[in-house]
Each structure stands twice: as structure tokens, then as C-alpha cells.
Design a protein around this motif. Structure first.
Motif, mmCIF file in Angstrom:
data_model
loop_
_atom_site.group_PDB
_atom_site.id
_atom_site.type_symbol
_atom_site.label_atom_id
_atom_site.label_comp_id
_atom_site.label_asym_id
_atom_site.label_seq_id
_atom_site.Cartn_x
_atom_site.Cartn_y
_atom_site.Cartn_z
ATOM 1 N N ASP A 29 14.186 -52.068 -74.881
ATOM 2 C CA ASP A 29 14.423 -52.375 -76.433
ATOM 3 C C ASP A 29 14.540 -50.887 -76.580
ATOM 4 O O ASP A 29 13.429 -50.045 -76.385
ATOM 5 N N PRO A 30 14.868 -50.898 -78.213
ATOM 6 C CA PRO A 30 15.690 -49.014 -78.099
ATOM 7 C C PRO A 30 14.245 -48.491 -79.074
ATOM 8 O O PRO A 30 13.852 -47.245 -79.335
ATOM 9 N N LEU A 31 13.328 -49.839 -79.692
ATOM 10 C CA LEU A 31 12.320 -49.001 -79.770
ATOM 11 C C LEU A 31 11.076 -48.488 -79.234
ATOM 12 O O LEU A 31 10.344 -47.764 -79.876
ATOM 13 N N ASP A 32 11.351 -48.575 -77.961
ATOM 14 C CA ASP A 32 10.223 -47.997 -77.090
ATOM 15 C C ASP A 32 10.499 -46.890 -76.242
ATOM 16 O O ASP A 32 10.408 -46.494 -75.315
ATOM 17 N N THR A 33 11.653 -46.266 -76.653
ATOM 18 C CA THR A 33 12.168 -45.092 -76.513
ATOM 19 C C THR A 33 11.652 -44.267 -76.857
ATOM 20 O O THR A 33 12.074 -43.670 -77.997
ATOM 21 N N LEU A 34 10.428 -43.523 -77.117
ATOM 22 C CA LEU A 34 9.457 -42.235 -77.639
ATOM 23 C C LEU A 34 10.117 -41.314 -77.115
ATOM 24 O O LEU A 34 10.226 -41.024 -75.337
ATOM 25 N N PRO A 35 9.648 -40.048 -78.343
ATOM 26 C CA PRO A 35 10.028 -38.782 -77.088
ATOM 27 C C PRO A 35 8.607 -38.291 -75.842
ATOM 28 O O PRO A 35 7.231 -39.359 -75.971
ATOM 29 N N LYS A 36 8.403 -37.285 -75.165
ATOM 30 C CA LYS A 36 7.316 -37.570 -74.559
ATOM 31 C C LYS A 36 6.274 -36.836 -76.105
ATOM 32 O O LYS A 36 4.976 -37.542 -75.066
ATOM 33 N N ALA A 65 2.209 -45.948 -94.513
ATOM 34 C CA ALA A 65 3.163 -46.755 -94.492
ATOM 35 C C ALA A 65 4.500 -45.511 -94.307
ATOM 36 O O ALA A 65 5.009 -45.753 -93.572
ATOM 37 N N VAL A 66 4.431 -44.565 -95.288
ATOM 38 C CA VAL A 66 4.576 -43.412 -95.570
ATOM 39 C C VAL A 66 5.090 -42.860 -94.021
ATOM 40 O O VAL A 66 5.834 -41.909 -93.936
ATOM 41 N N ALA A 67 3.991 -42.097 -93.965
ATOM 42 C CA ALA A 67 3.598 -40.824 -92.877
ATOM 43 C C ALA A 67 3.828 -41.858 -91.911
ATOM 44 O O ALA A 67 5.120 -41.125 -90.872
ATOM 45 N N HIS A 68 4.232 -42.995 -91.404
ATOM 46 C CA HIS A 68 5.331 -43.769 -90.193
ATOM 47 C C HIS A 68 6.227 -43.226 -90.466
ATOM 48 O O HIS A 68 7.542 -43.163 -89.797
ATOM 49 N N VAL A 69 7.165 -44.119 -91.820
ATOM 50 C CA VAL A 69 8.503 -43.441 -91.459
ATOM 51 C C VAL A 69 8.658 -42.338 -91.690
ATOM 52 O O VAL A 69 9.629 -41.355 -90.775
ATOM 53 N N LEU A 70 8.267 -41.503 -92.252
ATOM 54 C CA LEU A 70 8.419 -40.037 -91.767
ATOM 55 C C LEU A 70 8.088 -39.701 -90.145
ATOM 56 O O LEU A 70 8.975 -38.707 -89.695
ATOM 57 N N THR A 71 6.732 -39.865 -89.785
ATOM 58 C CA THR A 71 7.024 -39.745 -87.815
ATOM 59 C C THR A 71 8.428 -40.176 -87.515
ATOM 60 O O THR A 71 9.044 -39.476 -86.367
ATOM 61 N N MET A 72 8.954 -40.929 -87.880
ATOM 62 C CA MET A 72 10.293 -41.702 -87.584
ATOM 63 C C MET A 72 11.170 -41.099 -87.951
ATOM 64 O O MET A 72 12.041 -40.588 -86.903
ATOM 65 N N LEU A 73 11.876 -40.925 -88.621
ATOM 66 C CA LEU A 73 12.397 -39.467 -89.217
ATOM 67 C C LEU A 73 11.806 -38.453 -88.501
ATOM 68 O O LEU A 73 13.177 -37.584 -87.876
ATOM 69 N N ALA A 74 11.091 -37.710 -88.230
ATOM 70 C CA ALA A 74 10.454 -36.390 -87.132
ATOM 71 C C ALA A 74 11.517 -37.040 -85.667
ATOM 72 O O ALA A 74 11.703 -36.113 -84.685
ATOM 73 N N MET A 75 11.247 -38.014 -85.339
ATOM 74 C CA MET A 75 11.707 -38.624 -83.675
ATOM 75 C C MET A 75 13.079 -38.235 -83.880
ATOM 76 O O MET A 75 13.752 -38.361 -82.750
ATOM 77 N N ASP A 79 21.962 -36.694 -84.162
ATOM 78 C CA ASP A 79 23.358 -37.097 -83.346
ATOM 79 C C ASP A 79 22.324 -38.482 -82.426
ATOM 80 O O ASP A 79 23.003 -39.340 -81.670
ATOM 81 N N ASP A 80 21.271 -38.541 -82.722
ATOM 82 C CA ASP A 80 20.615 -39.694 -82.369
ATOM 83 C C ASP A 80 18.390 -40.061 -82.222
ATOM 84 O O ASP A 80 17.912 -39.982 -83.122
ATOM 85 N N VAL A 81 19.243 -40.820 -84.004
ATOM 86 C CA VAL A 81 18.264 -41.562 -84.313
ATOM 87 C C VAL A 81 17.829 -42.108 -83.826
ATOM 88 O O VAL A 81 17.872 -43.620 -83.720
#
Length: 85
Positions: A29-36, A65-75, A79-81
Motif C-alpha cells: 500500500d503506497p500510503l504505508d510508505t512513510l519517511p523515517k 485537516a489542513v494540518a494533515h494536508v500540509l504534512t502530506m505535502l511536506a512528506m 519527483d515523488d509525491v
């Protein structure tokens, strides 16, 4: 469209190890690929940003919810969204 089985079957011509590797890749699951380390966005003043409007354009995401979106964008990287975005 037809699921993973035809792809795994096609990989099997290269051996069972190849088929197993392709099957594992497709099952991940690509959602499980998280940075360290998950980046912090605590420094962002959310209310200073434009609202993220929902599809109806009449309502906006709440601040948490906006904070979660910002976290996902920061991750993400250019070239690798992150898949959650």
C-alpha cells in the motif's frame, strides 16, 4: 483493471521468485510508505493561508485537516509525491 493476477502470471515466465516479487510489490500500500521522520508543520500559521475548499465550494476543511494536508505535502518531493496527496 483486471487485478494483480494477470500481471503476476506474466511475471511468472521469469520464474517463481520474480512472480513473488511482483506480487509483493503490487500488494504494498503506497500510503504505508512513510519517511523515517514525519515533518512538523507546527510552524505554519494555518489561518494565514487560503482556505482549502471542499467540492461544494461552500465549505472548507477545518484547521486540523489542513494540518494533515500540509504534512502530506511536506512528506512529498517534487519527483515523488506522497500517495495520500
Amino acid at each position: 483493471r483486471d487485478g494483480a493476477e494477470p500481471v503476476v502470471a506474466a511475471a511468472r515466465v521469469h520464474g517463481d521468485k520474480a512472480a513473488a516479487a511482483v506480487e509483493a510489490l503490487l500488494a504494498a500500500d503506497p500510503l504505508d510508505t512513510l519517511p523515517k521522520k514525519i515533518p512538523s508543520v507546527a510552524w505554519v500559521e494555518i489561518r494565514a493561508l487560503p482556505q482549502i475548499l471542499l467540492r461544494d465550494r461552500a465549505h472548507a476543511l477545518p484547521d486540523d485537516a489542513v494540518a494533515h494536508v500540509l504534512t502530506m505535502l511536506a512528506m512529498s518531493k517534487p519527483d515523488d509525491v506522497y500517495a495520500g496527496v
